[in-house]
Design an enzyme around this catalytic site. Structure first.
Site, mmCIF file in Angstrom:
data_model
loop_
_atom_site.group_PDB
_atom_site.id
_atom_site.type_symbol
_atom_site.label_atom_id
_atom_site.label_comp_id
_atom_site.label_asym_id
_atom_site.label_seq_id
_atom_site.Cartn_x
_atom_site.Cartn_y
_atom_site.Cartn_z
ATOM 1 C CG ASP A 168 -2.045 1.033 1.095
ATOM 2 O OD1 ASP A 168 -2.604 1.196 -0.007
ATOM 3 O OD2 ASP A 168 -2.361 1.677 2.101
ATOM 4 N NE ARG A 226 -10.265 -1.108 3.761
ATOM 5 C CZ ARG A 226 -9.468 -0.995 2.717
ATOM 6 N NH1 ARG A 226 -8.372 -1.744 2.659
ATOM 7 N NH2 ARG A 226 -9.728 -0.161 1.742
#
Length: 532
Positions: free
Chosen positions: A258, A324
């Protein structure tokens, strides 16, 4: 009473945060899981995963994020994108939050942000939720226990979900607030349990600090060839474009999924873990990420599960589509231990084009790469609102506008300079629709996308034949092994070529309208690469 490892000179008391209840310093994962379950913050799932809900907020609150406007940052913050807060309002918020904390128990984690020891940031998170401590231990990088004796926090994040801000007194928008003060090196978060605010606050800090040191801060995943960090690739992309999925290639070493920096020494991960979407996650398509959802200490957020069997329902989005899981990077078998890579040899910009216009892959010149980087295009599908029958374009500059404190061209010029210096090859990859727009066409086959990426990364794609795209001006391959050649020409996949032409013209105009805001700030070669 204090528990855990901490430098006595660096307690919260030493920072002026006094009168608290029990303060738990640097508990490790088993103790944090135990505390979170005991406190009723969630429950233990299969394999020892921690199952929790984030309450009212199941995503970030970008409209409630503020930067303190002071002389030190006045001329370097992108104020059109970052809401200002006065120093006086921040001081009142800080004082009221500290008063609110009196007598309450807190959990403290001292961690590193950044795998490069010469550039890392020493961050302290103070939170009233034990599972937030577990989450941030996964997301940032954990010092060795002995290193904690000399740990001095450069920045402190105080997260109080039970604290409600007062807009009139604190200069914010609602009773939820995320406030960054670069002078006091403090971030205050109130009235939200969504743990992603902690992670993205640190990312925002690094996005401000590192460019001042000539380091490119990137919202991207990264991997490198096994045993060869020189062959590094980075994958820019917004949520839903495949950034995590496509970088998790079993034939390459995962650096991170990320957030990364690009310094004079190469690429480095900001984090020590992954925060992956779980909606429609399958063991066939993403076996290793799927497996983390039943491993000890993985934080599973907002997923529906069977109360008796604890089986997770990966298709149920009744709480949120933003389900998530957060887990340490070493839960992925091919993950890098160091979090370091070389200078990117290939730069992949991912987009999910629901208009069905863009080819599955295109080669970009450096100027075109900056154009598409500043554009940050993806699209949302139709059907989310009554009467909306067409895809909706989303332009998020630098593929991460909410986390960019500086103006976009600062990051664009840094990237352009590094591409020029190190000779990276740039690609635009569309994981969206082909054969028509969303509702008519079909999603780009993942097998084809992987084959195209493999050819791009091993160098064989660049050696092949290309055509010039008439709409966007970039180069598109005409033939790739194991990929249907028709797929490489989007117009040929539509039943009505005239309808494709009309849709392409519409998308070109959307790009041009969005990019007009950057024209006064960019160089002539990037202007020449602009379409429309």
């Amino acid at each position: 009473m204090n528990f855990g490892r901490v430098n006595p000179a660096q307690t919260l008391d030493a920072q002026g945060i006094t009168g608290l209840g029990d303060v738990h310093y640097n508990l490790i994962e088993p103790a944090l899981v135990e505390a979170a379950v005991k406190r009723g913050e969630g429950r233990l799932g299969k394999g020892g995963a921690f199952l929790c809900s984030t309450g009212q907020f199941t995503g970030r609150s970008p409209k409630d994020k503020f930067v303190v406007r002071s002389p030190a940052v006045e001329d370097s913050i992108w104020w059109e994108n970052n809401a200002p807060m006065t120093p006086e309002a921040f001081d009142a918020l800080h004082a009221d939050m500290l008063a609110h904390m009196k007598g309450r128990d807190y959990f403290v984690q001292d961690l590193y942000a950044g795998a490069d020891p010469t550039l890392r940031l020493d961050v302290r998170l103070v939170t009233e939720l034990a599972w937030h401590g577990l989450f941030i231990r996964h997301m940032l990088r954990r010092p060795e226990r002995a290193e904690l004796d000399g740990f001095v926090p450069e920045w402190t994040i105080i997260n109080c979900p039970s604290f409600k801000a007062d807009p009139a007194r604190h200069g914010c928008r609602s009773d939820t607030v995320i406030a960054l003060n670069f002078d006091k090196k403090t971030i205050l978060i109130g009235n939200t349990e969504y743990a992603g605010e902690n992670k993205k606050s640190v990312f925002t800090l690094l996005n401000y600090i590192l460019p001042g040191k000539g380091v490119m801060a990137m919202h991207c995943s990264a991997n490198h060839a096994i045993g060869n960090p020189v062959d590094t690739a980075v994958f820019f992309g917004l949520s839903g474009t495949g950034k995590t999925t496509l970088s998790a290639d079993p034939t390459r070493t995962l650096i991170g999924d990320d957030e990364h920096g690009w310094s004079e020494r190469g690429t480095f991960n900001f984090e020590g873990g992954c925060y992956a979407k779980t909606i429609n996650l399958s063991p066939e398509a993403e076996p290793e990420i799927y497996a983390t959802t039943s491993r000890f200490g993985t934080v599973v957020e907002n997923m529906v599960y069977d109360e008796e069997t604890l089986e997770l329902d990966f298709e149920d989005d009744s709480l949120t589509a933003n389900t998530r899981c957060a887990y340490p990077l070493d839960y992925i078998s091919n993950a890098s231990e160091s979090g370091l890579g070389g200078h990117p040899k290939n730069i992949i910009m991912l987009t999910c084009d629901a208009f069905g216009v863009l080819p599955p892959i295109a080669r970009l010149t450096p100027a075109q790469a900056m154009y598409h980087f500043l554009s940050g295009f993806t699209s949302k599908v139709a059907g989310t609102e009554r009467g909306v029958t067409e895809p909706q374009p989303t332009f998020s500059t630098c593929f991460g506008a909410p986390f960019m404190p500086r103006r976009p061209e600062v990051y664009g010029k840094l990237l352009q300079a590094k591409i020029a210096k190190h000779g990276a090859v740039c690609w635009l990859v569309n994981t969206g629709w082909t054969g028509g727009a969303y509702g008519t066409g079909k999603r780009m086959p993942i097998k084809a996308t992987r084959a195209l990426l493999t050819a791009a990364l091993d160098g064989s794609l660049a050696a092949g034949q290309f055509r010039r795209d008439p709409n966007f001006g970039f180069d598109v391959p005409v033939m790739v092994h194991d990929v249907d050649s028709k797929l490489l020409d989007p117009r040929s996949t539509w039943a009505d070529p005239a309808a494709y032409d009309a849709q392409a013209a519409k998308l070109v105009a959307m790009f041009a309208d969005n990019f007009a805001q950057y024209v006064p700030y960019i160089d002539a070669d990037v202007k020449a690469a602009a379409i429309g």
